[in-house]
Scaffold this motif. Structure first.
Motif, PDB file in Angstrom:
ATOM      1  N   VAL A 274       0.863  -1.181   0.000  1.00  0.00           N
ATOM      2  CA  VAL A 274       0.000   0.000   0.000  1.00  0.00           C
ATOM      3  C   VAL A 274       0.896   1.226   0.000  1.00  0.00           C
ATOM      4  O   VAL A 274       1.746   1.390   0.880  1.00  0.00           O
ATOM      5  N   SER A 275       0.697   2.063  -1.011  1.00  0.00           N
ATOM      6  CA  SER A 275       1.478   3.295  -1.091  1.00  0.00           C
ATOM      7  C   SER A 275       0.790   4.378  -0.275  1.00  0.00           C
ATOM      8  O   SER A 275      -0.433   4.436  -0.208  1.00  0.00           O
ATOM      9  N   ASN A 276       1.582   5.197   0.355  1.00  0.00           N
ATOM     10  CA  ASN A 276       1.078   6.363   1.060  1.00  0.00           C
ATOM     11  C   ASN A 276       1.117   7.515   0.059  1.00  0.00           C
ATOM     12  O   ASN A 276       2.137   8.166  -0.115  1.00  0.00           O
ATOM     13  N   GLY A 277       0.018   7.681  -0.647  1.00  0.00           N
ATOM     14  CA  GLY A 277       0.035   8.618  -1.765  1.00  0.00           C
ATOM     15  C   GLY A 277       0.894   8.037  -2.868  1.00  0.00           C
ATOM     16  O   GLY A 277       0.722   6.891  -3.234  1.00  0.00           O
ATOM     17  N   TRP A 278       1.832   8.822  -3.365  1.00  0.00           N
ATOM     18  CA  TRP A 278       2.678   8.326  -4.446  1.00  0.00           C
ATOM     19  C   TRP A 278       4.062   7.910  -3.956  1.00  0.00           C
ATOM     20  O   TRP A 278       4.996   7.746  -4.735  1.00  0.00           O
ATOM     21  N   GLN A 279       4.202   7.664  -2.623  1.00  0.00           N
ATOM     22  CA  GLN A 279       5.477   7.230  -2.068  1.00  0.00           C
ATOM     23  C   GLN A 279       5.632   5.720  -2.221  1.00  0.00           C
ATOM     24  O   GLN A 279       4.698   4.955  -1.990  1.00  0.00           O
ATOM     25  N   ARG A 280       6.841   5.275  -2.599  1.00  0.00           N
ATOM     26  CA  ARG A 280       7.119   3.844  -2.784  1.00  0.00           C
ATOM     27  C   ARG A 280       6.983   3.112  -1.444  1.00  0.00           C
ATOM     28  O   ARG A 280       7.605   3.482  -0.460  1.00  0.00           O
ATOM     29  N   PRO A 281       6.180   2.050  -1.416  1.00  0.00           N
ATOM     30  CA  PRO A 281       6.036   1.260  -0.191  1.00  0.00           C
ATOM     31  C   PRO A 281       7.325   0.501   0.124  1.00  0.00           C
ATOM     32  O   PRO A 281       8.045   0.079  -0.788  1.00  0.00           O
ATOM     33  N   ASP A 282       7.596   0.331   1.403  1.00  0.00           N
ATOM     34  CA  ASP A 282       8.738  -0.481   1.831  1.00  0.00           C
ATOM     35  C   ASP A 282       8.610  -1.885   1.259  1.00  0.00           C
ATOM     36  O   ASP A 282       7.523  -2.454   1.230  1.00  0.00           O
ATOM     37  N   GLY A 283       9.717  -2.434   0.784  1.00  0.00           N
ATOM     38  CA  GLY A 283       9.745  -3.799   0.289  1.00  0.00           C
ATOM     39  C   GLY A 283       9.409  -3.951  -1.175  1.00  0.00           C
ATOM     40  O   GLY A 283       9.569  -5.037  -1.732  1.00  0.00           O
ATOM     41  N   LEU A 284       8.942  -2.888  -1.809  1.00  0.00           N
ATOM     42  CA  LEU A 284       8.616  -2.959  -3.234  1.00  0.00           C
ATOM     43  C   LEU A 284       9.877  -2.664  -4.035  1.00  0.00           C
ATOM     44  O   LEU A 284      10.574  -1.681  -3.778  1.00  0.00           O
ATOM     45  N   CYS A 285      10.156  -3.508  -4.989  1.00  0.00           N
ATOM     46  CA  CYS A 285      11.327  -3.397  -5.844  1.00  0.00           C
ATOM     47  C   CYS A 285      11.440  -1.993  -6.443  1.00  0.00           C
ATOM     48  O   CYS A 285      10.478  -1.467  -7.002  1.00  0.00           O
ATOM     49  N   GLU A 286      12.612  -1.395  -6.328  1.00  0.00           N
ATOM     50  CA  GLU A 286      12.810  -0.047  -6.836  1.00  0.00           C
ATOM     51  C   GLU A 286      12.659   0.022  -8.356  1.00  0.00           C
ATOM     52  O   GLU A 286      12.107   0.970  -8.903  1.00  0.00           O
ATOM     53  N   SER A 287      13.120  -1.017  -9.045  1.00  0.00           N
ATOM     54  CA  SER A 287      12.991  -1.047 -10.500  1.00  0.00           C
ATOM     55  C   SER A 287      11.517  -1.133 -10.910  1.00  0.00           C
ATOM     56  O   SER A 287      11.085  -0.448 -11.842  1.00  0.00           O
ATOM     57  N   ALA A 288      10.746  -1.955 -10.218  1.00  0.00           N
ATOM     58  CA  ALA A 288       9.313  -2.048 -10.501  1.00  0.00           C
ATOM     59  C   ALA A 288       8.639  -0.705 -10.225  1.00  0.00           C
ATOM     60  O   ALA A 288       7.769  -0.263 -10.979  1.00  0.00           O
ATOM     61  N   TRP A 289       9.048  -0.049  -9.148  1.00  0.00           N
ATOM     62  CA  TRP A 289       8.473   1.240  -8.796  1.00  0.00           C
ATOM     63  C   TRP A 289       8.704   2.259  -9.911  1.00  0.00           C
ATOM     64  O   TRP A 289       7.825   3.067 -10.223  1.00  0.00           O
ATOM     65  N   GLU A 290       9.874   2.233 -10.522  1.00  0.00           N
ATOM     66  CA  GLU A 290      10.164   3.159 -11.610  1.00  0.00           C
ATOM     67  C   GLU A 290       9.157   3.000 -12.755  1.00  0.00           C
ATOM     68  O   GLU A 290       8.785   3.966 -13.402  1.00  0.00           O
ATOM     69  N   SER A 291       8.723   1.763 -12.996  1.00  0.00           N
ATOM     70  CA  SER A 291       7.750   1.499 -14.062  1.00  0.00           C
ATOM     71  C   SER A 291       6.348   1.965 -13.705  1.00  0.00           C
ATOM     72  O   SER A 291       5.591   2.389 -14.567  1.00  0.00           O
ATOM     73  N   MET A 292       5.991   1.869 -12.433  1.00  0.00           N
ATOM     74  CA  MET A 292       4.606   2.133 -12.043  1.00  0.00           C
ATOM     75  C   MET A 292       4.370   3.479 -11.386  1.00  0.00           C
ATOM     76  O   MET A 292       3.222   3.923 -11.299  1.00  0.00           O
ATOM     77  N   SER A 293       5.411   4.148 -10.937  1.00  0.00           N
ATOM     78  CA  SER A 293       5.206   5.367 -10.145  1.00  0.00           C
ATOM     79  C   SER A 293       4.384   6.447 -10.852  1.00  0.00           C
ATOM     80  O   SER A 293       3.567   7.104 -10.189  1.00  0.00           O
ATOM     81  N   PRO A 294       4.517   6.659 -12.164  1.00  0.00           N
ATOM     82  CA  PRO A 294       3.648   7.674 -12.784  1.00  0.00           C
ATOM     83  C   PRO A 294       2.156   7.323 -12.677  1.00  0.00           C
ATOM     84  O   PRO A 294       1.311   8.210 -12.536  1.00  0.00           O
TER      85      PRO A 294
END
Length: 104
Positions: free
Chosen positions: A38-58
């Motif tokens: 669960v993201s707190n707004g658009w902040q990356r959740p702990d434990g979520l792969c940083e590379s995956a986050w780059e793909s989904m953050s927008p």
């Protein structure tokens, strides 16, 4: 701004491509189908792969700020998106859903 639920829906391994092109990797991905973040707004959740986050953050940013109907009719639920990480050897598909809960 809203929280977003990010669920690992599918993890695929393209072993033929890995054997042909990838250097051996001992540890590539810790995610499993069914994992939920669960993201707190658009902040990356702990434990979520940083590379995956780059793909989904927008998409998380758009949904958390009230955006919907991404790509005009793409998703049945207008407050969601299906995004894959950028690992071509073992892509992971994520369902991102805006929640009604406000971010902190």
């Amino acid at each position: 701004m809203k929280k977003c639920r990010i669920t690992v829906m599918r993890k695929v391994c393209h072993r033929d491509l890995m054997e042909q092109y990838e250097n051996p990797i001992e540890h590539a991905c810790d995610l499993h189908e069914g994992d939920v973040f669960v993201s707190n707004g658009w902040q990356r959740p702990d434990g979520l792969c940083e590379s995956a986050w780059e793909s989904m953050s927008p998409f998380v940013m758009t949904l958390s700020h009230g955006g919907e109907d991404i790509y005009e009719g793409w998703m049945k639920n207008k407050r969601s998106a299906m995004i894959s990480c950028n690992d071509g050897f073992r892509p992971v598909s994520f369902l991102i859903e805006a929640l009604d809960e406000e971010a902190e």
